[in-house]
Design an enzyme around this catalytic site. Sequence first.
Site, PDB file in Angstrom:
ATOM      1  CE  LYS A 113      -3.757   2.016   2.795  1.00  0.00           C
ATOM      2  NZ  LYS A 113      -4.617   1.820   3.981  1.00  0.00           N
ATOM      3  CB  SER A 134      -7.853   3.967   3.319  1.00  0.00           C
ATOM      4  OG  SER A 134      -7.036   3.310   4.231  1.00  0.00           O
ATOM      5  CB  SER A 163      -8.278   1.160   6.195  1.00  0.00           C
ATOM      6  OG  SER A 163      -8.987   2.363   6.391  1.00  0.00           O
TER       7      SER A 163
END
Lengths: 95, 487, 480
Positions: free
Chosen positions: B79, B154, B178
Amino acid sequence: MSLSKDQVQHIAKLARLELSDDEYAESVMKLSKIVDFVDHLSEADTDGVVPMAHPLDVAQRLRSDRVDEADERDYYQENASSVSGGLYLVPKVIE
Amino acid sequence: MMDSYSKSMTELLAGLESGDFSSVELTESLLGRIATLDEKLNAFVTVTADEAMAAAQAADDARAAGNPGVLNGLPILHKDIFCTRGVKTTCGSKMLDNFISPYDATVVEKLAGAGAVVLGKTNMDEFAMGSSNETSYFGPVSNPWDLTRTPGGSSGGSAAAVAARFAPAATGTDTGGSIRQPAALTGTVGIKPTYGRVSRYGMIAFASSLDQAGVITRTAEDAARVLGVMAGFDERDSTSVDHPVPDYVAGINESVKGLKVGIVRQHFDAGLDAECGNRVKDAIAVIESLGAEAVEVDLPNIDYSVPTYYVVAPAECSSNLSRFDGVRFGHRAENADDLMDLYCRSRGEGFGDEVKRRIMTGTYVLSAGYYDAYYLKAQQVRHLIADDFKKAFADVDVIAGPTAPTPAFRLGEKVDDPITMYLNDIYTIGANLAGLPGMSVPCGFVDGLPVGLHLVGHHFEEQTLLRFAHQYQQVTDWHTTCPEGFE
Amino acid sequence: MSAGWEVVIGLEVHSQLATRSKIFSAASTAYGAEPNTQACLVDLGYPGVLPVLNKEVVHMAAMFGLAVNATVAPRSVFARKNYFYPDLPKGYQISQFELPIVEHGELFISDADGNEKRIGITRAHLEEDAGKSIHEGLDQSSGIDLNRAGTPLLEIVSEPDLRSAKEAVAYMRKIHTIVRYLGISDGNMQEGSFRCDANISVRPMGQEELGTRAELKNLNSFRFVEKAINFEIERQIDLIEDGGKVVQETRLYDSDKDETRPMRSKEEANDYRYFPDPDLLPVEISAEYIEAVRQQLPELPDAKHDRFVNEYKLKSDDAAILTSSRAVADFYEATAAATTAKPQLVANWVVGDLSGALNRDGLDIATSRISSTALAGLLTRIEDNTISGKLAKQVFEAMWDGEGTADEIIEARGLKQITDSSAIEAVVDKVIAANPGQVAEYQGGKDKLIGFFVGQVMKETGGQANPGQVNQILKQKLKR
């Protein structure tokens, strides 16, 4: 509870955020909604409850007093937009 | 080679070990797949093709020399919130669009040390603030199960990429859900460990007392494999706990017979989509059939978890994001008149709306006159919620329920009302507030869209979660279904 | 100060702690490095970095707390102080707010009448220092050097118990001595490792309510502290007497103009939005730890002063000068131990000639050109009458210039004192014979002339005759 535009302007200044007039209008509306939402917390009975700053119940670990970092100034400053003589530059500050 | 992308890490490791294919071949094939298919999803901010090929070669060499790491040659994604040395690290924001990190996050170092091959940095909600990956400066991510819908957030890019079989694993971070919520919406496995289990050093901070790094995979066994490498004490993180890391992979084969599963009374109410609720109830029935006992538990203050979170997280992030001022790195406004102008315009231009909104919320709840009513109060309620979990765990080994209140929603559907968006995290947030480990496991479909089963464990009981998840996956095959167009 | 007014002063002293590495990172704290060569990623506030606490900092704070009779908190918490300034890279300073590491201390100074006065110390807390801004020579820009960012600071806050600029300076000096005694700070005000802010207000004598206070910032010498406070007191009194009101503001002292003026950048009141730093956990200190620190505390200035008075029979003023720094005190004691000369003589020489030489050459005791052993040697020769006190000064200067030990110089220059009575008698006879006029005047009652005769004998003997014997023999021979 609705926030006023003055309040939002004050907050934006504290946070050093420039907003356009449209952004201000939207912020006033959305922030007011958020504040209304979190106001529900006042309904909870928290008499005598200790605030929880960390999910862990442990103490701070201590590091020994040793120098362990070398000079990498030039490498780090590759990310800076404005440097001179090794100094980071900002618009002149008058004291 | 054609279907290597469908293999789990365990299967890929076996293939590499027996020489069926090399890491270079595997990496090349996945990079090709990404080049072709990612335009449908926009799951990547940066594809690190050259670095990946070099790492793959090094992995093959290490294997030949007889000293492969435990994840040797296995492809992984990061990420874009994890600092990667020499590689752009944007956190999904214009503020860091030009930022080349000078160092590696501990998580990145550990996975590289185990021989993993990084294919790229995945797209995410800006500064990890969001539940739909719609706040990214680099555009929204599409859900591979329905390209008109969000993958959640997210860690939307990581979840979409794993679901689309771009890599068998992708790291993520979880502050309010997330990792778990996007895993549920994309039919993947997502685990958020206990707070302090994985180092936060090099993980760009959103809300420091809530953030944790974790991983998204398709199987619980793969999650166990990767978590085993990520977890562990790091002296560079004061909130990292010095607790031994068990062999997660070895532990997943134990039966769950006799273990108790808590079902939270408050969860199955009007806010939950009925069909989602049915999938989750079916999953719980499966777990009961494995010998576990379902027990009702009460979390009386759980309804306060979302408002608590939306005081604590913005407060912490408003402070964490103050360092972004254009002076030493990141976006800098041009031709600033004075210092105030430099700060206000750099930050005004560099941050998106949601980020600015959360910074302002945080500034407000910490400001003079409001601190006691909001921040202090929220930390007190947080304590109540943590105590509720503690009491519940005296009676059960794991708490199960739905991960998200609905399946994947459409892009643009929830962006206008912040509260509606925030309520996506209604089931996941409690675990972050209490610092407990949480996991989402695919447990069915509603109208072709995945549904996730949420499991929460006691502190440092990742092993128990992985065990439940793996045993469940032995008798179900939701996790093997592939989205159409990505077979 | 105009009559009828009382001034109330509180001081905030920021002392850098002399650790090798920074409070939250492993970068060096050494002074004088090229800009930004000692600023690591943690100090620069890069995304993703985290603070880890230096154990020596806790140790030093605990030492300070015990030295001022304060409570060392079993649990203290770091808090973020949020504001934007270029020398503060994270946009917040890690400090301590509600739960500081040290609380409720005290120290003692002498007030205007020479009486002992207790000054309360409200608290002392740990925090990180900011970087430095350079405003000259960069055209339209200011340049930021973050080497200093992250250096550990101990902020020491006094109760508003001070009532004059002199008391404020005495308090500040005492703190300065204590931190140097403990070895926790070098107290170097020129380099910025010891800084002081003063909060000053005035009120009519007898009034209980405090007046509005102004804050004076960054007073970096004892002299400036005194002058700045005195200026500010007069300014406030004049303002009020003219019908005005004191504004609560921050002011800077201008040493060139000897005045204070408002600080422009602090015009706006700041809302610091303090909250506990979530990246750091509470610091826990056990009773055992505190006891161990107490056992290792060096003898503190007040105790050392009293011991010097009692043990060495010194005057309080001399003892005060000798114990103003541990290094001087140690030097004194080493000298006293190595010589047969009396402690008061040693004190006279350390406070007098040695200090004079050090000051003249801009040196401190650590770089003294005469060691304690060497000085002891010289003083012993005075004690055993080998040379007179007056000649000893000559020897001292020669030693300072590196000519050798006292004995070597005495030998080389043939300075041994003449103590042989018959030799002295011979010279006295000669002088008396050569100065009949003065002899007559002396015998006629002008007792002061003894000095003339002594001088003549000393001249004849090149200063080497033992003055006491000269005096005695002269008096005897000049008897009417």
